[in-house]
Design a protein around this motif. Structure first.
Motif, PDB file in Angstrom:
ATOM      1  N   THR A   1      35.396  35.492 -43.103  1.00 11.25           N
ATOM      2  CA  THR A   1      36.360  36.290 -42.347  1.00 11.25           C
ATOM      3  C   THR A   1      36.109  37.759 -42.651  1.00 11.25           C
ATOM      4  OG1 THR A   1      38.043  36.224 -44.111  1.00 11.25           O
ATOM      5  CG2 THR A   1      38.129  34.475 -42.447  1.00 11.25           C
ATOM      6  N   VAL A   2      36.396  38.608 -41.662  1.00  6.78           N
ATOM      7  CA  VAL A   2      36.219  40.053 -41.834  1.00  6.78           C
ATOM      8  C   VAL A   2      37.380  40.779 -41.159  1.00  6.78           C
ATOM      9  CG1 VAL A   2      34.758  42.063 -41.420  1.00  6.78           C
ATOM     10  CG2 VAL A   2      33.699  39.834 -41.780  1.00  6.78           C
ATOM     11  N   VAL A   3      37.961  41.740 -41.864  1.00 13.20           N
ATOM     12  CA  VAL A   3      38.917  42.682 -41.272  1.00 13.20           C
ATOM     13  C   VAL A   3      38.263  44.056 -41.342  1.00 13.20           C
ATOM     14  CG1 VAL A   3      41.179  43.770 -41.440  1.00 13.20           C
ATOM     15  CG2 VAL A   3      40.931  41.339 -41.974  1.00 13.20           C
ATOM     16  N   ILE A   4      38.162  44.719 -40.189  1.00 11.52           N
ATOM     17  CA  ILE A   4      37.538  46.042 -40.107  1.00 11.52           C
ATOM     18  C   ILE A   4      38.616  47.049 -39.761  1.00 11.52           C
ATOM     19  CG2 ILE A   4      35.738  47.426 -39.017  1.00 11.52           C
ATOM     20  CD1 ILE A   4      34.526  44.712 -38.043  1.00 11.52           C
ATOM     21  N   TYR A   5      38.738  48.096 -40.570  1.00 12.97           N
ATOM     22  CA  TYR A   5      39.719  49.148 -40.287  1.00 12.97           C
ATOM     23  C   TYR A   5      39.005  50.478 -40.134  1.00 12.97           C
ATOM     24  CZ  TYR A   5      43.326  52.638 -40.744  1.00 12.97           C
ATOM     25  OH  TYR A   5      44.123  53.720 -40.506  1.00 12.97           O
TER      26      TYR A   5
ATOM     27  N   THR B   1      38.757  40.508 -37.353  1.00  9.61           N
ATOM     28  CA  THR B   1      39.900  41.287 -36.887  1.00  9.61           C
ATOM     29  C   THR B   1      39.538  42.758 -36.970  1.00  9.61           C
ATOM     30  OG1 THR B   1      41.501  39.642 -37.676  1.00  9.61           O
ATOM     31  CG2 THR B   1      42.334  41.857 -37.236  1.00  9.61           C
ATOM     32  N   LEU B   2      39.722  43.452 -35.881  1.00 10.73           N
ATOM     33  CA  LEU B   2      39.439  44.889 -35.818  1.00 10.73           C
ATOM     34  C   LEU B   2      40.752  45.650 -35.687  1.00 10.73           C
ATOM     35  CD1 LEU B   2      37.455  47.280 -35.477  1.00 10.73           C
ATOM     36  CD2 LEU B   2      37.492  46.832 -33.019  1.00 10.73           C
ATOM     37  N   VAL B   3      41.006  46.541 -36.632  1.00  8.01           N
ATOM     38  CA  VAL B   3      42.189  47.402 -36.597  1.00  8.01           C
ATOM     39  C   VAL B   3      41.709  48.838 -36.406  1.00  8.01           C
ATOM     40  CG1 VAL B   3      44.302  48.131 -37.748  1.00  8.01           C
ATOM     41  CG2 VAL B   3      43.360  45.850 -38.204  1.00  8.01           C
ATOM     42  N   VAL B   4      42.062  49.425 -35.273  1.00  9.92           N
ATOM     43  CA  VAL B   4      41.665  50.802 -34.983  1.00  9.92           C
ATOM     44  C   VAL B   4      42.905  51.677 -35.033  1.00  9.92           C
ATOM     45  CG1 VAL B   4      40.639  52.352 -33.283  1.00  9.92           C
ATOM     46  CG2 VAL B   4      39.753  50.034 -33.536  1.00  9.92           C
ATOM     47  N   ASP B   5      42.854  52.732 -35.818  1.00  5.79           N
ATOM     48  CA  ASP B   5      43.963  53.671 -35.860  1.00  5.79           C
ATOM     49  C   ASP B   5      44.089  54.361 -34.502  1.00  5.79           C
ATOM     50  OD1 ASP B   5      45.465  56.245 -36.590  1.00  5.79           O
ATOM     51  OD2 ASP B   5      45.448  55.171 -38.500  1.00  5.79           O
ATOM     52  N   GLU B   6      45.304  54.621 -34.090  1.00  2.56           N
ATOM     53  CA  GLU B   6      45.522  55.303 -32.805  1.00  2.56           C
ATOM     54  C   GLU B   6      44.792  56.635 -32.754  1.00  2.56           C
ATOM     55  OE1 GLU B   6      49.262  56.384 -29.803  1.00  2.56           O
ATOM     56  OE2 GLU B   6      49.649  55.889 -31.921  1.00  2.56           O
ATOM     57  N   LEU B   7      44.594  57.242 -33.917  1.00  4.16           N
ATOM     58  CA  LEU B   7      43.857  58.507 -33.982  1.00  4.16           C
ATOM     59  C   LEU B   7      42.444  58.359 -33.436  1.00  4.16           C
ATOM     60  CD1 LEU B   7      43.704  61.466 -34.943  1.00  4.16           C
ATOM     61  CD2 LEU B   7      43.027  60.603 -37.188  1.00  4.16           C
ATOM     62  N   ALA B   8      41.802  57.215 -33.684  1.00  2.63           N
ATOM     63  CA  ALA B   8      40.445  56.994 -33.180  1.00  2.63           C
ATOM     64  C   ALA B   8      40.433  56.959 -31.661  1.00  2.63           C
ATOM     65  CB  ALA B   8      39.882  55.696 -33.740  1.00  2.63           C
ATOM     66  N   LEU B   9      41.476  56.377 -31.061  1.00  2.00           N
ATOM     67  CA  LEU B   9      41.563  56.367 -29.596  1.00  2.00           C
ATOM     68  C   LEU B   9      41.821  57.767 -29.062  1.00  2.00           C
ATOM     69  CD1 LEU B   9      43.629  53.104 -28.971  1.00  2.00           C
ATOM     70  CD2 LEU B   9      41.155  53.412 -28.855  1.00  2.00           C
TER      71      LEU B   9
END
Length: 272
Positions: free
Chosen positions: A118-122, A166-174
């Motif tokens: 499993t991988v979680v990417i932030y 699971t990919l978690v992107v901070d709203e700042l990146a968007l």
């Protein structure tokens, strides 16, 4: 070339997490072996050990530095910088912290990511490389530091292989991506495609108003051969953590997962 070091690596005590270097180098050895098309038995025979011992080496139970360098030489990686880098990493002073900026650091990171259960990417500041479209803008320094010979397949998340990711992107990146209108539409479409695929990754966006202070690096939380490991990728290096050193970083990742919004919900109405 001088004879390889016969330094011994202390095995973990009962209940202790494995050394970060042993997990990373083990995953790298397995990735290189597979890239060469060798079975475990074939590779073990080249250095006169059993397939069971090779399996232990590849899953983080490495006891001798020479096992790693001998295997790399049999796999055709016999240049002094590569062999010295592996010896240096395995002899690091901290069992549960590994800082890797040596030649091949990116290959070693991707070897771990490809083998993780499993991988979680932030990511707080940009879209992770694993899900970028080809036209995503990358600065020249990052391109240079992530360059060099590629000896193992690099991990890429697609609509077919995202299970367990699971990919978690901070709203700042968007928000930063919005400043690149030439790629915004295509990158957003690609991310939506990933998020909507049954075999794609789980996609979350961390809202700015949550107030979490993001790390300065790209963070990966993974389960590798049943062990928890966290990696933080900076510009030209990656740091790995196991045991208690990983636990505090896992706490941040857990909080981000709890606060994240489903991707489609978070991007409704966003246009360049």
């Amino acid at each position: 070339m001088s004879a390889p070091s016969r330094s011994k690596i202390r095995p973990p005590r009962e209940g202790e997490a494995p050394a970060a270097a042993a997990l990373v180098i083990g995953a790298y050895l397995r990735a290189v072996r597979l890239a060469r098309g060798l079975t475990g038995s074939e590779a073990a025979g080249t250095i006169g050990c059993s397939a069971a011992r090779l399996s232990r080496v590849e899953t983080g139970r490495l006891h001798w530095t020479a096992d790693a360098t001998d295997l790399l030489e049999r796999y055709g990686i016999d240049d002094l910088p590569s062999l010295t880098a592996v010896e240096y990493l395995l002899q690091g002073p901290h069992r549960h912290i590994l800082s890797d900026h040596a030649p091949g650091w990116l290959d070693r990171l991707h070897a771990c990511l490809r083998q993780a259960e499993t991988v979680v990417i932030y990511s707080a500041f940009s879209i992770p490389h694993m899900v970028r479209i080809p036209t995503y803008p990358t600065d020249s320094l990052t391109q240079r530091l992530r360059g060099g010979p590629v000896r193992v397949r690099h991990a890429q998340v697609t609509v077919d292989n995202g299970e367990g990711v699971t990919l978690v992107v901070d709203e700042l990146a968007l928000e930063r991506l919005l400043s690149q209108p030439s790629v915004w539409s295509a990158q957003l479409s690609h991310l939506r495609q990933l998020a909507s695929s049954p075999q794609g990754p789980r996609m979350l966006v961390l809202p700015l108003d949550v107030g979490m202070i993001p790390p300065a690096s790209l963070m990966y939380g993974m389960t590798l051969h049943g062990h928890v490991m966290v990696a933080e990728e900076g510009i030209g290096f990656v740091s790995y953590y196991t045991g208690d050193e990983a636990a505090q970083r896992c706490h941040f990742l857990s909080a981000a997962l709890d606060a994240g919004l489903p991707f489609e919900q978070a991007v409704v109405g966003r246009t360049a």
